[in-house]
Design a protein around this motif. Structure first.
Motif, PDB file in Angstrom:
ATOM      1  N   ASP A  93     -74.132 -25.033 -43.337  1.00 18.95           N
ATOM      2  CA  ASP A  93     -72.389 -25.206 -43.506  1.00 18.95           C
ATOM      3  C   ASP A  93     -72.817 -23.993 -42.016  1.00 18.95           C
ATOM      4  OD1 ASP A  93     -70.491 -25.587 -43.939  1.00 18.95           O
ATOM      5  OD2 ASP A  93     -70.509 -24.202 -45.860  1.00 18.95           O
ATOM      6  N   LEU A  94     -73.134 -22.855 -42.043  1.00 18.58           N
ATOM      7  CA  LEU A  94     -73.351 -21.932 -40.942  1.00 18.58           C
ATOM      8  C   LEU A  94     -73.243 -23.055 -39.368  1.00 18.58           C
ATOM      9  CD1 LEU A  94     -74.720 -18.899 -42.317  1.00 18.58           C
ATOM     10  CD2 LEU A  94     -72.190 -19.190 -42.089  1.00 18.58           C
ATOM     11  N   ALA A 118     -67.395 -13.956 -47.406  1.00 21.52           N
ATOM     12  CA  ALA A 118     -67.151 -14.714 -48.465  1.00 21.52           C
ATOM     13  C   ALA A 118     -67.882 -15.183 -49.474  1.00 21.52           C
ATOM     14  CB  ALA A 118     -66.033 -15.861 -47.919  1.00 21.52           C
ATOM     15  N   ALA A 119     -69.234 -15.398 -49.361  1.00 19.53           N
ATOM     16  CA  ALA A 119     -69.571 -15.868 -50.451  1.00 19.53           C
ATOM     17  C   ALA A 119     -70.725 -14.498 -50.750  1.00 19.53           C
ATOM     18  CB  ALA A 119     -70.671 -17.133 -49.498  1.00 19.53           C
ATOM     19  N   PHE A 120     -70.813 -13.756 -49.734  1.00 20.20           N
ATOM     20  CA  PHE A 120     -71.586 -12.508 -50.147  1.00 20.20           C
ATOM     21  C   PHE A 120     -71.224 -11.175 -50.184  1.00 20.20           C
ATOM     22  CE2 PHE A 120     -74.898 -16.711 -49.119  1.00 20.20           C
ATOM     23  CZ  PHE A 120     -74.761 -16.926 -50.394  1.00 20.20           C
ATOM     24  N   PRO A 121     -70.758 -11.049 -49.818  1.00 17.64           N
ATOM     25  CA  PRO A 121     -69.677 -10.169 -49.890  1.00 17.64           C
ATOM     26  C   PRO A 121     -71.081  -8.848 -49.773  1.00 17.64           C
ATOM     27  CG  PRO A 121     -68.765 -10.200 -51.543  1.00 17.64           C
ATOM     28  CD  PRO A 121     -69.976 -11.547 -51.940  1.00 17.64           C
ATOM     29  N   GLU A 122     -72.096  -8.161 -50.650  1.00 16.64           N
ATOM     30  CA  GLU A 122     -72.434  -7.400 -51.091  1.00 16.64           C
ATOM     31  C   GLU A 122     -73.585  -7.396 -49.410  1.00 16.64           C
ATOM     32  OE1 GLU A 122     -74.443 -11.071 -53.361  1.00 16.64           O
ATOM     33  OE2 GLU A 122     -73.053 -10.513 -52.794  1.00 16.64           O
ATOM     34  N   MET A 146     -68.242 -17.359 -38.757  1.00 18.03           N
ATOM     35  CA  MET A 146     -69.442 -16.701 -39.723  1.00 18.03           C
ATOM     36  C   MET A 146     -69.759 -15.804 -40.555  1.00 18.03           C
ATOM     37  SD  MET A 146     -72.959 -18.672 -37.258  1.00 18.03           S
ATOM     38  CE  MET A 146     -72.284 -17.190 -35.495  1.00 18.03           C
ATOM     39  N   ARG A 147     -69.182 -14.950 -39.727  1.00 14.91           N
ATOM     40  CA  ARG A 147     -68.989 -13.566 -40.223  1.00 14.91           C
ATOM     41  C   ARG A 147     -67.615 -14.233 -41.735  1.00 14.91           C
ATOM     42  NH1 ARG A 147     -70.394  -8.436 -38.256  1.00 14.91           N
ATOM     43  NH2 ARG A 147     -70.839  -8.279 -36.676  1.00 14.91           N
ATOM     44  N   ARG A 148     -66.857 -14.647 -41.027  1.00 16.83           N
ATOM     45  CA  ARG A 148     -65.865 -15.057 -42.761  1.00 16.83           C
ATOM     46  C   ARG A 148     -67.025 -15.535 -43.890  1.00 16.83           C
ATOM     47  NH1 ARG A 148     -61.846 -15.451 -38.203  1.00 16.83           N
ATOM     48  NH2 ARG A 148     -62.468 -18.019 -39.009  1.00 16.83           N
ATOM     49  N   MET A 149     -67.165 -15.998 -43.190  1.00 15.50           N
ATOM     50  CA  MET A 149     -68.217 -17.534 -44.065  1.00 15.50           C
ATOM     51  C   MET A 149     -69.410 -16.726 -45.180  1.00 15.50           C
ATOM     52  SD  MET A 149     -68.757 -20.529 -42.839  1.00 15.50           S
ATOM     53  CE  MET A 149     -69.326 -22.235 -43.978  1.00 15.50           C
ATOM     54  N   ILE A 150     -69.986 -15.540 -44.200  1.00 13.18           N
ATOM     55  CA  ILE A 150     -70.950 -15.597 -44.613  1.00 13.18           C
ATOM     56  C   ILE A 150     -70.076 -13.513 -45.774  1.00 13.18           C
ATOM     57  CG2 ILE A 150     -72.752 -12.846 -44.521  1.00 13.18           C
ATOM     58  CD1 ILE A 150     -73.428 -14.239 -42.411  1.00 13.18           C
TER      59      ILE A 150
END
Length: 262
Positions: free
Chosen positions: A12-13, A62-66, A56-60
């Motif tokens: 998806d990324l 949002a999905a994995f904030p940690e 890509m940063r926004r997606m990461i």
């Protein structure tokens, strides 16, 4: 994170970053020279680089904030996290701004400082090379298949790639040429594509210097998943980049290292 979840998210990324990049390819995009400002060789960055990494940063986040992020354009976020993403939105920017298709988006994931998944995506051609260190795969116009290196036993039979010897310091260039003069064929250019061609069994050896971590970390699981070897010039894991040797066979890798360390 399961292997299936990682695989789906990376694909998806790749899709979303490709959608951000392609409107800029072979157009009159703005190019900034990162190297010239620091007194170094021409080191271009484009609007497409920044747009893709932001997506890509926004997606990461949002999905994995940690999770942490190592990015070519926007630096580090939580680099000490257990999971860290390594992103190079356009590896091969000089090819990109020249209208040549030898570039790709690199996406990698480290777990506890070990590369566990990587992908090179070329959205213009529609090719993806990806792996998890245990296996590697191709998806593109030629369909889908598993990637496997070829067994080349002699340096004299090997096909060698480097982006350009001009990127090397004089001493490094001399050592590289000590390898180059013994191979069957030597070619320049390719950037991330050269490494994927090792995984695909078409190239036997890649020798580079001056790499960053985001240049090599995403490619390690692909090459190793296809049965290849990735080290620095001293034979150690090249997680920080620097001087890198990639080979499809252990024999050619060992022969190259001997000539790089006379």
């Amino acid at each position: 994170m399961t292997a299936v979840a990682i695989d789906a998210f990376v694909h998806d990324l790749a899709t979303k970053s490709g959608e951000a990049i392609l409107p800029f390819f072979r157009t009159a995009i703005g190019v900034e020279d990162k190297g010239g400002k620091r007194g170094r060789a021409f080191d271009p960055v484009t609007e497409a680089d920044r747009a893709a990494e932001q997506v890509m940063r926004r997606m990461i986040t949002a999905a994995f904030p940690e999770h942490g992020i190592i990015g070519e354009e926007f630096g580090l976020e939580r680099p000490d996290a257990r999971y860290v993403w390594a992103l190079d939105p356009i590896d091969g920017t000089k090819s990109f701004i020249s209208g040549m298709p030898a570039w790709g988006t690199l996406i990698g994931l480290l777990k506890d400082h070990k590369p566990v998944y990587g992908m090179m995506h070329q959205p213009f051609i529609g090719e993806r090379f990806y792996g998890d260190g245990g296996s590697a795969h191709y998806q593109g116009p030629a369909g889908k298949r598993r990637l496997l290196v070829r067994d080349c036993e002699k340096l004299e039979d090997a096909i060698l790639f480097t982006t350009s010897p001009l990127l090397m310091e004089a001493e490094e260039r001399a050592l590289f040429q000590g390898v180059e003069q013994h191979v069957r064929l030597s070619r320049y250019g390719g950037d991330c594509y050269s490494y994927c061609m090792v995984a695909a069994g078409l190239v036997d050896l890649v020798i580079e210097t001056g790499l960053k971590d985001h240049d090599i970390v995403p490619l390690i699981p692909v090459i190793e998943g296809a049965g290849g070897i990735v080290t620095d010039w001293d034979g150690n894991a090249p997680l920080s980049g620097g001087r890198v040797v990639v080979a499809g066979s252990r024999a050619v890798h060992e022969q190259a290292l001997k000539r790089l360390n006379p």
